[in-house]
Write a protein that holds these residues in place. Structure first.
Motif: not given
Length: 741
Positions: A639-647, A696-713
């Motif tokens: 319920d509180n897991r989300w993903w932020l994707d950077l490409d 200190n950088v990110w490049s290519g495909a970055v998959r960032l897990p995010v925890r947020a207790d916000v409900g459905r959206a």
């Protein structure tokens, strides 16, 4: 004349495997359903500020100045009378009439001048009920045929095949009669100046008009010539409102549009206005976008009432699925039974968006049911989708949807019944009971016919709907099929043998851009760029956007920025040009077309799609780094897991969440809904010539897990700066929103 409803194909298609998700539709065919008998016309929604709709098929004699339609909208196909070989199902329906029908083409129009004969123009489409009625009652009559062949050049046009001709003469009928619909009936002088404009005409009324005009042309042609100038000032380009001197005041126009929509909303029965009710998808989509930015309880209540009225009223088919084109009554209980592909696409996108925004699972279920209906009923053998389901069945308007009155006794929740004649009912709404739905559906054998016109613009809308409903694999398959079957060397066909128009190119381009945003597969971007080059070079001439590629000698009769049954073509053009982040040609063209969109004061609601394009509404994906990257937000497990994707494209990077120099800008992620707990991945060291300390950088495909207790959206703000080895772009602030199903 009896009509045998079988499957109607535009012409044989090359076999292409069906897209993923397409199902067998052996139980299906379709019909164009009419309006009520007091409204002898298949309706066209008028601009919302005017909302003029004319009842009946009365005629009006009037005229134009020497304004003419383009000659080169369709290439010559040999003998013009060969309707039987046409790619248009509508034209083939009239091949056996006792009338020497011609198609709209230069040689036919020239012959009218050479022979000094009046032109009789009839426009319709294959799924239109009142077009069927006029074909049966008027065009199958030998006396009508004799008069037409003796004194007129008779021309048939399919509005789906030649929308440029249709839109021009729709405007003629609307101007002369106050509103329009189909069939369209126009009688013109040999130079194409109209002297009669009408919709449906029965046999006797038609014969009276034909005899009178033919006699007048023989005996007193100067009278018709004089009459042909009466309404010139209403139709000449010079009479159209001038574009504003300054760029549109977008916030003011948005406020006007919302106020106009609220004022027109029927708070008793739902829908907009006090007469016929259309799905009005573009208006509701605009209001949804406004709600995203300002979620007021009042607007939420309005949206919920409108969406529920659409879902549970006469626009929805509870047995076979899909939505009808409109209802003929204010109460939304009397459907106009044709089902158009574009309505299915726009309604599915609307309800998916509403489900995610308002948290109503029933809206997503409704959208999914529409997808199932289209896959089962409109999927063609070559992988594209057919234009419509006919309204008539076994010669009866809406006959497929009439049930014994006993079926109205015990109905599942969400379904209602209205009287449809002695001992019969129509069933309206949406059922969540598959057993009830299956029981009724299995009682039907031969469904209404399907009109297999693979209109490219409408298929593009359906591709967008598939993406909106997360049917990405099926969207990919349709995108490939459209490129293989409807595009050749960068030139788009609207349907077989018919060159594409502005909406065919622009809608397909936007569909490919959004496919690229969803998948990052390069072919979609490349294909969109090919189409956009054609749009830029061949549809914009002398600073004006034209609907047809050919030099049509007339501006498009209605504003390309105004919505009709479908979103405005200019809205798609503006969006597709906006994806060319680094090409000044497209940026300048987009700026010009937005500045000269001519969105009229007092009619802002008619331009909802253009206004939506100027709203900064968060989505679940967005381009970043001037198109060199993409960012996306999606729900994860729990319920509180989300993903932020950077490409990011090769050679590009962004600073990580921690930086090694105080002057560098780190990547941050915040939300007004509460604290976030992103699990920042480790960056990679990058040596540069301007710093002794590795970045200190990110490049290519970055998959960032995010925890947020916000409900459905969840809605987040990402702040990021992208660079390559030569330049750093300005910092970006990107707002993203995603929701769980």
């Amino acid at each position: 004349m009896s009509v045998r409803f079988t499957r109607v194909s535009a012409r044989p298609h090359r076999s292409v495997p069906k897209s993923p998700g397409q199902t067998d539709r052996s139980r299906w065919s379709r019909a164009c359903r009419p309006a009520r008998s007091t409204m002898c016309v298949c309706r066209l929604p008028m601009p919302k500020a005017r909302s003029l709709r004319r009842r009946g098929g009365g005629l009006l004699l009037a005229g134009l100045s020497a304004l003419v339609m383009p000659l080169a909208t369709v290439a010559d196909e040999g003998e013009a009378s060969a309707l039987a070989d046409s790619a248009s199902a509508y034209l083939r329906q009239h091949a056996d009439n006792p009338i020497d029908w011609q198609t709209w083409q230069p040689s036919v129009l020239d012959r009218a001048i050479d022979d000094n004969r009046l032109i009789f123009l009839s426009i319709g489409y294959a799924s239109c009920h009142w077009c069927h009625v006029m074909e049966k009652e008027s065009f199958s009559d030998a006396d009508v045929g004799a008069v037409l062949d003796a004194d007129f050049i008779s021309i048939k046009v399919d509005r789906e095949q030649q929308p440029d001709v249709d839109r021009w003469y729709s405007r003629v009928v609307q101007t002369l009669n106050g509103e329009t619909g189909w069939p369209i009936t126009v009688i013109m002088l040999p130079d194409r100046r109209p002297v009669l404009a009408a919709n449906y005409l029965g046999r006797d009324e038609l014969l009276t008009a034909l005899d009178r005009l033919a006699a007048q042309w023989r005996e007193a042609p100067e009278q018709l010539d004089s009459r042909a100038g009466l309404l010139a000032t209403l139709l000449e380009p010079a009479s159209l409102p001038e574009p504003p001197a300054a760029a549109p005041d977008w916030p003011e126009l948005m406020s006007q549009a919302e106020s106009q929509m609220r004022a027109r909303a029927d708070t008793v029965f739902g829908g907009f206005g006090q007469a016929e009710k259309f799905p009005d998808e573009t208006e509701l989509a605009f209001l949804l976008d406004r709600y995203k930015l300002d979620p007021s309880p009042e607007l939420e209540g309005l949206l919920t009432r409108q969406l529920d009225a659409l879902m549970y009223g006469g626009l929805a088919d509870p047995v076979f699925g899909g939505v009808f084109r409109y209802t003929t009554d204010r109460e939304m209980t009397r459907p106009h039974f044709e089902k158009m592909l574009y309505n299915q696409a726009l309604t599915a996108m609307l309800f998916i968006d509403a489900a995610d925004l308002l948290g109503q699972a029933r809206y997503r279920d409704f959208a999914d049911d529409i997808v199932d209906f289209v896959n089962g009923a409109l999927a063609m053998e070559d992988g594209r989708f057919a234009a419509a389901v006919d309204a008539d069945h076994d010669g009866v308007e809406g006959g497929y949807y009439r049930w014994p009155a006993s079926e109205g006794a015990l109905l599942p929740t969400g379904v209602s019944a209205v009287e449809a004649g002695p001992g019969q009912v129509y069933l309206l709404g949406t059922s969540a009971d598959p057993d009830w739905t299956g029981r009724l559906a299995n009682r039907r054998d031969a469904p209404p016919r399907v009109i297999d016109h693979p209109v490219t613009a409408w298929n593009g809308l359906w591709l967008l709907a598939l993406l909106a409903t997360d049917a990405t694999d099926q969207a990919r398959a349709l995108g490939d099929v459209l490129w293989e079957t409807s595009v050749s060397d960068g030139e788009v066909e609207r349907m077989p043998g018919q060159p594409g128009f502005l909406d065919d190119y622009a809608v397909l381009s936007v569909a490919y851009w959004r496919l690229y945003l969803a998948t990052l597969e390069p072919r979609w971007k490349s294909r969109a760029q090919v189409l956009d080059e054609v749009l830029l070079e061949q549809f914009i001439r002398d600073g004006e956007v034209r609907y047809a590629r050919e030099d049509d000698s007339l501006p498009y009769p209605d504003s390309l920025a105004a919505d009709t049954e479908q979103p405005a073509p200019l809205a798609f053009l503006a969006e597709s040009f906006g994806y060319h982040f680094r090409d000044v040609r497209f940026a300048n063209a987009q700026t010009r077309l937005l500045a000269t969109a001519n969105i009229r004061q007092g009619q802002a609601a008619s331009f909802a799609s253009m206004l939506r394009g100027q709203l900064e509404v968060p989505g679940k994906r967005a381009f970043m780094a001037s198109g060199h990257g993409r960012v996306g937000l999606r729900p994860g497990e729990g319920d509180n897991r989300w993903w932020l994707d950077l490409d990011l494209e090769p050679g590009w990077h962004v600073n990580a969440a921690t930086v090694n120099e105080p002057h560098l800008i780190p990547t941050t992620l915040t939300s007004q809904q509460g604290p976030l707990a992103p699990e920042w991945p480790a960056g990679e060291e990058l040596l540069t010539s301007f710093s002794e300390v590795p970045l200190n950088v990110w490049s290519g495909a970055v998959r960032l897990p995010v925890r947020a207790d916000v409900g459905r959206a969840l809605q987040v703000v990402l702040r990021v700066q992208a660079c390559n080895d030569r330049v750093c772009l300005p910092p970006e602030r990107l707002v993203l929103r995603a929701a769980r199903r």
